[in-house]
Write an enzyme that holds these catalytic residues in place. Structure first.
Site, PDB file in Angstrom:
ATOM      1  N   CYS A 141     -12.946  -0.753  -4.339  1.00 38.25           N
ATOM      2  CA  CYS A 141     -13.896  -0.366  -5.387  1.00 38.25           C
ATOM      3  C   CYS A 141     -13.177  -0.019  -6.681  1.00 38.25           C
ATOM      4  O   CYS A 141     -12.151   0.663  -6.659  1.00 38.25           O
ATOM      5  CB  CYS A 141     -14.657   0.861  -4.896  1.00 38.25           C
ATOM      6  SG  CYS A 141     -15.550   1.675  -6.199  1.00 38.25           S
TER       7      CYS A 141
HETATM    8  N1  LIG Z   1     -21.043   1.131  -2.715  1.00 37.22           N
HETATM    9  C1  LIG Z   1     -20.533   0.966  -3.895  1.00 37.22           C
HETATM   10  O1  LIG Z   1     -19.878   1.856  -4.473  1.00 37.22           O
HETATM   11  C2  LIG Z   1     -20.732  -0.326  -4.639  1.00 37.22           C
HETATM   12  C3  LIG Z   1     -21.060  -1.440  -3.954  1.00 37.22           C
HETATM   13  N2  LIG Z   1     -21.170  -2.632  -4.596  1.00 37.22           N
HETATM   14  C4  LIG Z   1     -21.531  -3.795  -3.797  1.00 37.22           C
HETATM   15  O2  LIG Z   1     -21.451  -4.962  -4.597  1.00 37.22           O
HETATM   16  C5  LIG Z   1     -22.516  -5.851  -4.291  1.00 37.22           C
HETATM   17  C6  LIG Z   1     -23.239  -6.213  -5.540  1.00 37.22           C
HETATM   18  O3  LIG Z   1     -24.031  -5.094  -5.947  1.00 37.22           O
HETATM   19  P1  LIG Z   1     -25.124  -5.215  -7.124  1.00 37.22           P
HETATM   20  O4  LIG Z   1     -24.410  -5.531  -8.401  1.00 37.22           O
HETATM   21  O5  LIG Z   1     -25.976  -4.013  -7.113  1.00 37.22           O
HETATM   22  O6  LIG Z   1     -25.988  -6.423  -6.610  1.00 37.22           O
HETATM   23  P2  LIG Z   1     -26.617  -7.628  -7.366  1.00 37.22           P
HETATM   24  O7  LIG Z   1     -25.588  -8.329  -8.148  1.00 37.22           O
HETATM   25  O8  LIG Z   1     -27.414  -8.387  -6.391  1.00 37.22           O
HETATM   26  O9  LIG Z   1     -27.583  -6.871  -8.381  1.00 37.22           O
HETATM   27  C7  LIG Z   1     -28.796  -6.394  -7.940  1.00 37.22           C
HETATM   28  C8  LIG Z   1     -29.730  -6.157  -9.104  1.00 37.22           C
HETATM   29  O10 LIG Z   1     -29.503  -4.866  -9.613  1.00 37.22           O
HETATM   30  C9  LIG Z   1     -29.101  -4.951 -10.988  1.00 37.22           C
HETATM   31  N3  LIG Z   1     -28.044  -3.952 -11.137  1.00 37.22           N
HETATM   32  C10 LIG Z   1     -26.822  -3.946 -10.594  1.00 37.22           C
HETATM   33  N4  LIG Z   1     -26.154  -2.846 -10.950  1.00 37.22           N
HETATM   34  C11 LIG Z   1     -26.996  -2.151 -11.740  1.00 37.22           C
HETATM   35  C12 LIG Z   1     -26.904  -0.934 -12.427  1.00 37.22           C
HETATM   36  N5  LIG Z   1     -25.769  -0.208 -12.401  1.00 37.22           N
HETATM   37  N6  LIG Z   1     -27.955  -0.519 -13.147  1.00 37.22           N
HETATM   38  C13 LIG Z   1     -29.097  -1.243 -13.200  1.00 37.22           C
HETATM   39  N7  LIG Z   1     -29.244  -2.412 -12.582  1.00 37.22           N
HETATM   40  C14 LIG Z   1     -28.216  -2.863 -11.851  1.00 37.22           C
HETATM   41  C15 LIG Z   1     -28.646  -6.364 -11.183  1.00 37.22           C
HETATM   42  O11 LIG Z   1     -28.852  -6.816 -12.515  1.00 37.22           O
HETATM   43  P3  LIG Z   1     -27.613  -6.971 -13.523  1.00 37.22           P
HETATM   44  O12 LIG Z   1     -26.460  -7.529 -12.744  1.00 37.22           O
HETATM   45  O13 LIG Z   1     -28.146  -7.907 -14.545  1.00 37.22           O
HETATM   46  O14 LIG Z   1     -27.360  -5.600 -14.060  1.00 37.22           O
HETATM   47  C16 LIG Z   1     -29.548  -7.121 -10.244  1.00 37.22           C
HETATM   48  O15 LIG Z   1     -30.786  -7.373 -10.807  1.00 37.22           O
HETATM   49  C17 LIG Z   1     -23.359  -5.165  -3.219  1.00 37.22           C
HETATM   50  O16 LIG Z   1     -22.966  -5.638  -1.965  1.00 37.22           O
HETATM   51  C18 LIG Z   1     -22.995  -3.712  -3.356  1.00 37.22           C
HETATM   52  O17 LIG Z   1     -23.071  -3.006  -2.131  1.00 37.22           O
HETATM   53  C19 LIG Z   1     -20.967  -2.736  -5.937  1.00 37.22           C
HETATM   54  C20 LIG Z   1     -20.605  -1.662  -6.673  1.00 37.22           C
HETATM   55  C21 LIG Z   1     -20.527  -0.338  -6.096  1.00 37.22           C
HETATM   56  N1  LIG Z   2     -17.477  -0.251  -6.001  1.00 35.38           N
HETATM   57  C1  LIG Z   2     -17.472  -1.221  -5.101  1.00 35.38           C
HETATM   58  N2  LIG Z   2     -17.701  -0.898  -3.811  1.00 35.38           N
HETATM   59  C2  LIG Z   2     -17.723  -1.898  -2.957  1.00 35.38           C
HETATM   60  C3  LIG Z   2     -17.498  -3.221  -3.323  1.00 35.38           C
HETATM   61  N3  LIG Z   2     -17.603  -3.984  -2.236  1.00 35.38           N
HETATM   62  C4  LIG Z   2     -17.904  -3.152  -1.224  1.00 35.38           C
HETATM   63  N4  LIG Z   2     -17.965  -1.895  -1.657  1.00 35.38           N
HETATM   64  C5  LIG Z   2     -18.227  -0.679  -0.885  1.00 35.38           C
HETATM   65  O1  LIG Z   2     -17.036  -0.309  -0.169  1.00 35.38           O
HETATM   66  C6  LIG Z   2     -17.397  -0.023   1.195  1.00 35.38           C
HETATM   67  C7  LIG Z   2     -16.212  -0.144   2.127  1.00 35.38           C
HETATM   68  O2  LIG Z   2     -15.264   0.853   1.812  1.00 35.38           O
HETATM   69  P1  LIG Z   2     -13.879   1.041   2.600  1.00 35.38           P
HETATM   70  O3  LIG Z   2     -13.260   2.214   1.932  1.00 35.38           O
HETATM   71  O4  LIG Z   2     -14.221   1.312   4.027  1.00 35.38           O
HETATM   72  O5  LIG Z   2     -13.073  -0.188   2.449  1.00 35.38           O
HETATM   73  C8  LIG Z   2     -18.501  -1.015   1.444  1.00 35.38           C
HETATM   74  O6  LIG Z   2     -19.268  -0.719   2.580  1.00 35.38           O
HETATM   75  C9  LIG Z   2     -19.293  -0.909   0.140  1.00 35.38           C
HETATM   76  O7  LIG Z   2     -20.188   0.162   0.129  1.00 35.38           O
HETATM   77  C10 LIG Z   2     -17.224  -3.514  -4.674  1.00 35.38           C
HETATM   78  O8  LIG Z   2     -16.962  -4.658  -5.070  1.00 35.38           O
HETATM   79  N5  LIG Z   2     -17.217  -2.474  -5.528  1.00 35.38           N
END
Ligand SMILES: NC(=O)C1=CN([C@@H]2O[C@H](COP(=O)(O)OP(=O)(O)OC[C@H]3O[C@@H](n4cnc5c(N)ncnc54)[C@H](OP(=O)(O)O)[C@@H]3O)[C@@H](O)[C@H]2O)C=CC1
Ligand SMILES: Nc1nc2c(ncn2[C@@H]2O[C@H](COP(=O)(O)O)[C@@H](O)[C@H]2O)c(=O)[nH]1
Length: 327
Positions: A175
């Site tokens: 992340c």
């Molecule tokens: N657990 C974590 O800390 C994180 C996990 N991830 C992982 O990365 C993958 C992609 O995630 P994600 O970008 O949400 O999925 P998507 O790219 O499918 O986006 C989902 C929707 O949410 C919008 N979106 C995404 N981020 C935001 C935001 N911060 N505020 C408002 N709208 C938002 C996107 O539009 P638009 O792209 O146009 O904004 C899109 O319409 C997932 O698997 C997720 O679990 C990603 C970051 C953090």
């Molecule tokens: N900020 C982001 N978080 C992400 C992304 N892809 C996955 N994830 C999150 O990390 C955990 C796994 O964490 P780990 O410490 O066990 O390796 C996963 O389940 C998601 O919630 C990303 O691209 N950006």
């Protein structure tokens, strides 16, 4: 909020042992009416889980959540799992085509037992709309919604109908959200879990930041029903990531779901790629996790997972490894 801390800042305090062998300790957990051998689920990421691993985990009593990054295969995946007599557990996003996917499942009378809404910022109207949509078309499906990092978010998603919430924004190994946005639970994931768990009336899945098997016990202590893990599951021979060799040593690829490697473009990148050391067969890690967790339960003075919830703890601020490497 009071003191914040993370996994490495905490030690759980032992209680008098009540078992004669660690093998008497039961690590199983119930989620969505099913019993699983461990309170652990491999992350729903493309370098962690695939169809083959999903079948293996389902056949052997473990929880799995298939990722959502090959949407064209999802319907057939659900059908294949049902045809094999196994439970189906898939992920969705919140874009318009994801709403259509739910309608397609319902129209085909395919009812996954579990659907996880997998969004970076899960405290949103889009996720609430998706919860309502799933509950309308697939009312028997257990819905996991996330990711979130506050009690308000847990309450709101539960109120919308989520059956469990997933906590963790930014603590993951690949992340970079915390660096690129300045937001999240990175660095205080365990305290955030405790904060959220106090507000929760349904199960919580702690997601991200697990670096050692002891962190699973700590997650349970601070309120997790289930723990989602990426990096510790990335290095197996079955892991879908590419295998490379450097100086005679094997490594496996592990990339973030919001990395350019997943997205195919450099837009809103919040994840990176790394290589983790090869760890051999997946089952060896699952067995070791179970043994270590049985040991944790025995140190808690109990014989079942819930007994870990009762133990006391101390905050030792960044000192538990005393300069040692983890492994
Ligand atoms: N657990 C974590 O800390 C994180 C996990 N991830 C992982 O990365 C993958 C992609 O995630 P994600 O970008 O949400 O999925 P998507 O790219 O499918 O986006 C989902 C929707 O949410 C919008 N979106 C995404 N981020 C935001 C935001 N911060 N505020 C408002 N709208 C938002 C996107 O539009 P638009 O792209 O146009 O904004 C899109 O319409 C997932 O698997 C997720 O679990 C990603 C970051 C953090
Ligand atoms: N900020 C982001 N978080 C992400 C992304 N892809 C996955 N994830 C999150 O990390 C955990 C796994 O964490 P780990 O410490 O066990 O390796 C996963 O389940 C998601 O919630 C990303 O691209 N950006």
């Amino acid at each position: 909020m009071d003191t914040v801390f993370d996994y490495e800042d905490v030690q759980l305090i032992p209680e008098k042992c009540i078992v004669n062998s660690r093998s008497e300790c039961d690590t199983s957990v119930v989620l969505g009416g099913r019993k699983f051998r461990l309170p652990v689920v491999p992350a729903n990421m493309q370098t962690i889980i695939d169809e083959k691993i999903s079948v293996y985990l389902a056949e052997n009593g473990y929880f799995y959540i298939m990722h959502r990054f090959q949407p064209e295969k999802r319907l057939q995946f659900v059908k294949d799992m049902i045809d094999r007599g196994l439970y189906a557990s898939v992920s969705v996003g919140v874009k318009p085509e994801e709403f259509t996917f739910i309608e397609e499942l319902a129209a085909a009378n395919l009812k996954p037992e579990y659907i996880t809404i997998d969004i970076a910022h899960g405290h949103s109207d889009a996720v609430i709309r998706m919860i309502h949509h799933i509950k309308k078309h697939l009312p028997e499906t257990f819905v996991i919604a996330g990711n979130v990092g506050t009690p308000e978010a847990v309450r709101e998603l539960e109120h919308a109908g989520a059956d469990a919430t997933k906590v963790g924004i930014g603590p993951g190994k690949v992340c970079i959200t915390k660096i690129k946005t300045g937001f999240g639970t990175g660095g205080w994931q365990l305290a955030a879990l405790r904060w959220c768990a106090k507000a929760a009336s349904k199960p919580i899945i702690a997601d991200g930041g697990i670096r050692t098997h002891g962190d699973i016990a700590k997650s349970v202590r601070f309120g997790a029903t289930m723990v989602m893990i990426g990096s510790l599951f990335a290095g197996h021979e079955e892991s879908p990531g590419e295998t490379i060799e450097i100086d005679g040593k094997l490594y496996k690829e592990y990339f973030g779901s919001a990395s350019e490697f997943q997205k195919g473009e450099r837009k809103n990148v919040e994840g990176k790629k790394m290589y983790v050391e090869f760890r051999g067969p997946l089952q060896d890690t699952l067995t070791e996790m179970e043994e270590d967790l049985q040991s944790s339960i025995s140190y808690a003075g109990g014989n079942k997972l819930a007994d870990i919830r009762k133990v006391d703890y101390v905050i030792v601020k960044n000192s538990i490894f005393n300069g040692d490497r983890v492994y």
